[in-house]
Design a protein around this motif. Structure first.
Motif, short mmCIF file in Angstrom:
data_model
loop_
_atom_site.label_atom_id
_atom_site.label_comp_id
_atom_site.label_asym_id
_atom_site.label_seq_id
_atom_site.Cartn_x
_atom_site.Cartn_y
_atom_site.Cartn_z
N SER A 72 -10.30 56.42 17.16
CA SER A 72 -8.98 55.87 17.45
C SER A 72 -9.10 54.62 18.30
O SER A 72 -9.97 54.52 19.18
N PHE A 73 -8.22 53.67 18.02
CA PHE A 73 -8.10 52.46 18.83
C PHE A 73 -6.69 52.43 19.43
O PHE A 73 -5.73 52.85 18.78
N THR A 74 -6.58 51.92 20.63
CA THR A 74 -5.28 51.85 21.30
C THR A 74 -5.00 50.41 21.72
O THR A 74 -5.87 49.74 22.29
N ALA A 75 -3.81 49.95 21.44
CA ALA A 75 -3.37 48.63 21.88
C ALA A 75 -2.02 48.79 22.58
O ALA A 75 -1.18 49.60 22.15
N ARG A 76 -1.81 48.03 23.62
CA ARG A 76 -0.57 48.13 24.40
C ARG A 76 0.12 46.78 24.48
O ARG A 76 -0.53 45.73 24.41
N GLU A 126 20.93 53.23 17.83
CA GLU A 126 20.59 51.81 17.76
C GLU A 126 19.40 51.48 18.65
O GLU A 126 18.50 50.73 18.25
N ASN A 127 19.36 52.02 19.87
CA ASN A 127 18.24 51.75 20.77
C ASN A 127 16.93 52.28 20.20
O ASN A 127 15.89 51.62 20.30
N LYS A 128 17.01 53.47 19.58
CA LYS A 128 15.80 54.04 18.98
C LYS A 128 15.27 53.14 17.87
O LYS A 128 14.06 52.88 17.78
N GLU A 129 16.17 52.64 17.04
CA GLU A 129 15.75 51.78 15.94
C GLU A 129 15.28 50.41 16.42
O GLU A 129 14.40 49.80 15.80
N ILE A 137 6.82 45.24 14.64
CA ILE A 137 6.54 43.80 14.66
C ILE A 137 5.29 43.52 15.50
O ILE A 137 4.41 42.73 15.13
N LEU A 138 5.19 44.21 16.65
CA LEU A 138 4.04 44.01 17.54
C LEU A 138 2.75 44.56 16.93
O LEU A 138 1.68 43.97 17.07
N PHE A 139 2.87 45.69 16.24
CA PHE A 139 1.69 46.36 15.66
C PHE A 139 1.98 46.64 14.19
O PHE A 139 2.29 47.77 13.81
N PRO A 140 1.87 45.61 13.34
CA PRO A 140 2.23 45.75 11.92
C PRO A 140 1.16 46.49 11.12
O PRO A 140 0.02 46.65 11.59
N PRO A 141 1.49 46.91 9.89
CA PRO A 141 0.50 47.60 9.04
C PRO A 141 -0.75 46.78 8.77
O PRO A 141 -1.82 47.34 8.54
N PHE A 188 3.87 54.56 19.98
CA PHE A 188 4.34 55.34 21.13
C PHE A 188 5.23 54.47 22.01
O PHE A 188 5.04 53.26 22.12
N PHE A 189 6.18 55.13 22.65
CA PHE A 189 7.07 54.43 23.58
C PHE A 189 7.39 55.38 24.72
O PHE A 189 7.86 56.50 24.49
N GLY A 190 7.07 54.93 25.94
CA GLY A 190 7.32 55.80 27.09
C GLY A 190 6.52 57.08 27.06
O GLY A 190 6.98 58.11 27.58
N GLY A 191 5.35 57.05 26.44
CA GLY A 191 4.49 58.23 26.39
C GLY A 191 4.77 59.18 25.25
O GLY A 191 4.05 60.16 25.06
N SER A 192 5.81 58.91 24.44
CA SER A 192 6.15 59.78 23.32
C SER A 192 5.93 59.06 21.99
O SER A 192 6.21 57.86 21.89
N ARG A 193 5.47 59.80 21.01
CA ARG A 193 5.26 59.19 19.69
C ARG A 193 6.61 59.02 19.01
O ARG A 193 7.40 59.94 18.92
N ILE A 194 6.84 57.81 18.52
CA ILE A 194 8.13 57.52 17.88
C ILE A 194 7.99 57.25 16.40
O ILE A 194 8.99 57.23 15.67
#
Length: 368
Positions: A72-76, A126-129, A137-141, A188-194
């Motif tokens: 696994s690789f992680t980017a923030r 709306e906030n979730k989306e 956009i930050l981490f595209p396919p 992930f956002f705020g420690g939770s997988r979205i």
């Protein structure tokens, strides 16, 4: 996240390595499991993680499967402001979440559902989306291809240091046959997988059933060929291998197999023609040994037995193949040069075009 098609003999944990002038962190895990299910002949993974975390979710719909090594690789990233949504994006997102009946929910049905939501529900949705859109956009396919490149960099170092010839570099095609169904990109956002979705590339490795069925005529022709006491078309086999290796990311091997295919094709056709002209095997071998260079065989010997040389029969196709051999094959054979997938694909196609022209010419000679 990528499941390798083998086990890396490393302790679980994080490893840092230098890549493109920056330090990259990779996490190695040999103790993950996957909850898998079959959908439309595809084996897919619903979740991957530790066994104890997955067991509560195991039911009749899922199978629990032990994974091989997963890296696994992680980017923030930190952002000051989330991406905004258009009205159509918001409705489309709602359509994706609505229960599916026979058909996908319509735009009108989603708009009606949205109108029935409270203001608090609308704001939360709306906030979730917006978070999802920002993350994608930050981490595209397309980042999956960079993950494969980084994984291969790490694997090369591992293979050489530990002299482990059972490990090998991988491609997206190979990763697609694993439990991550390619490169699994998780947001992930705020420690939770979205969000989580695999990037597959070519989908055949996912299949657990036939992609298509050949006609009865083709199948019967295949059965007849199997019964003959003769080898398969060796040059065609080399080209098939080249395409397969190229798909798997083994570009050096693919280039050399493709080059061998055209050399073998010229050699076999010259041998066949010389035998038709009454030469015995000893004279044939002597002639080929005296003219062992590929260009000599294509020009001088081919003209001698087929009236015209290969460059005269197919000037454009010959020029393309010659260029590929002079540049790609030469560098690949004599240096550590790694050709690209596009270069090998074009090289293979150029060889096929040349063979097609030569086959047509020789067929015309035989019918005269």
């Amino acid at each position: 996240m990528i499941e390798l098609p083998y086990i890396l003999n490393l302790n679980d944990g994080g490893y840092e390595f230098s890549y493109s002038n920056k330090m990259i962190g990779v996490y190695v895990n040999n103790d993950y499991y996957a909850l898998t299910y079959i959908a439309n002949s595809f084996q897919l993974s619903a979740a991957i993680g530790k066994k104890e975390a997955l067991l509560p979710h195991l039911n009749e719909s899922y199978s629990l499967v032990k994974a091989r090594t997963i890296i696994s690789f992680t980017a923030r990233a930190e952002v000051e402001e989330l991406e905004n949504l258009t009205g159509d994006e918001l409705i489309d997102a709602l359509r994706r979440e609505m229960p599916k009946k026979e058909n996908h929910p319509t735009k009108e049905e989603a708009q009606e559902k949205y109108s029935l939501m409270s203001e608090e529900q609308k704001l939360s949705f709306e906030n979730k989306e917006r978070v999802l859109k920002t993350a994608r956009i930050l981490f595209p396919p397309s980042g999956a291809y960079e993950c494969i490149a980084m994984a291969n960099h790490f694997i090369r170092h591992y293979s050489v240091f530990f002299n482990d010839h059972f490990s090998e570099e991988i491609s997206l095609y190979q990763a697609a046959s694993g439990l991550t169904n390619g490169v699994m990109i998780e947001h992930f956002f705020g420690g939770s997988r979205i969000d989580a979705a695999p990037v597959v590339g070519l989908f055949p490795p996912l299949l657990r059933g036939p992609l298509y069925t050949h006609t009865e005529e083709q199948t019967n022709a295949f059965r007849s060929i199997l019964k003959r006491n003769s080898p398969s078309n060796e040059s065609s086999l080399l080209l098939i291998r080249a395409k397969n290796l190229n798909t798997k990311g083994a570009y050096r091997s693919a280039a050399l197999e493709a080059s061998a295919a055209i050399e073998n094709y010229i050699r076999l056709n010259l041998i066949k023609k010389m035998r038709e002209n009454g030469l015995n095997d000893e004279l044939i071998e002597e002639t080929l040994s005296k003219n062992h260079f590929f260009e000599d065989r294509c020009k001088k010997i081919f003209r001698q037995y087929f009236n015209h040389s290969v460059p005269e029969i197919a000037p454009l196709e010959w020029q393309n193949v010659k260029h590929d051999r002079d540049i790609i094959r030469h560098k690949t054979t004599h240096t550590s040069h790694e050709p690209t997938e596009r270069e090998v694909s074009q090289m293979t196609a150029n060889i096929e075009f040349l063979i097609e022209k030569l086959n047509a010419y020789m067929t015309g000679l035989n019918t005269k």
